[in-house]
Scaffold this active site. Structure first.
Site, short mmCIF file in Angstrom:
data_model
loop_
_atom_site.label_atom_id
_atom_site.label_comp_id
_atom_site.label_asym_id
_atom_site.label_seq_id
_atom_site.Cartn_x
_atom_site.Cartn_y
_atom_site.Cartn_z
CB CYS A 1 -0.98 -0.03 1.17
SG CYS A 1 -2.37 1.12 0.98
CG HIS B 1 -4.05 -3.53 2.51
ND1 HIS B 1 -3.14 -3.12 3.46
CD2 HIS B 1 -4.63 -2.40 2.03
CE1 HIS B 1 -3.18 -1.81 3.56
NE2 HIS B 1 -4.07 -1.35 2.71
CD GLU C 1 -2.25 -6.27 5.03
OE1 GLU C 1 -2.46 -5.08 5.35
OE2 GLU C 1 -1.67 -6.59 3.96
#
Length: 206
Positions: A79, A184, A186
């Site tokens: 990001c 992202h 994650e």
């Protein structure tokens, strides 16, 4: 071992949990000695480019990252962390980045239709542009999760994936051992974990 850089910017717990989920040894650190010993380094980031760049410089981490990247250690930004890898950002002014990748960071409002919402938030399919070890487990159309108002521009040489949001926006980049994801991993479920797994494997092969 994966070293996640702690410089006061980023969702460190989610990243730690994701690496743990794929069985990777992970540590959160701002210590140069730890970073030198790590197999690969992850630069997270959320918030404003200028503030994040200042924090990196104030701690000397900017120089450390440039030196370790020059030695061939895999370094990936996520990001805002990806945006910091570029030469400059035009987010509320013009601010200098790490310069590890050629290109600049610009508002998505410059290229997407006026009726599209900013920030771009949500799931989008990846359009794979060229082969990269980072995407070796990914298929065209696999969806990942974005939250951003700015994108990497003028960086065709390093773009490995894009995503469609009224325009093709840079989704992932790679230039040798320097890599980045605008989305992202994650927060992107199994697809994101596959990308993190590929990143870990790059460090193991070095």
């Amino acid at each position: 071992m994966v070293a996640i850089i702690d410089y006061g910017v980023g969702n460190l717990f989610s990243l730690q949990s994701s690496f743990a989920a794929i069985g990777a040894e992970v540590t959160v650190t701002a210590d140069r000695e730890v970073l030198e010993k790590a197999d690969c380094i992850l630069l997270p980031g959320v918030g404003a480019f200028e503030d994040a760049a200042k924090k990196l410089r104030s701690t000397g981490l900017d120089k450390t990252l440039k030196e370790l990247a020059a030695k061939g250690k895999p370094l990936m930004g996520i990001c805002l962390g990806m945006q910091l890898l570029f030469e400059k950002s035009y987010e509320y002014g013009c601010h200098e980045g790490l310069g590890l990748l050629k290109g600049s960071v610009r508002p998505i409002g410059d290229v997407i239709p006026a009726d599209y919402k900013i920030p771009h938030i949500g799931w989008n399919g990846l359009i794979l542009k060229k082969e990269s070890p980072l995407m070796k487990y990914i298929r065209p159309g696999d969806c990942v999760y974005f939250v951003h108002s700015y994108y990497a521009a003028n960086c065709d040489a390093s773009v490995i994936a894009t995503a469609e949001y009224g325009a093709e926006l840079t989704a992932a980049v790679a230039e040798g051992n320097v890599l980045g994801c605008q989305f992202h991993p994650e927060k992107s479920g199994e697809v994101g974990l596959k990308i993190l797994k590929a990143f870990v494997e790059m460090g193991e092969k070095k």
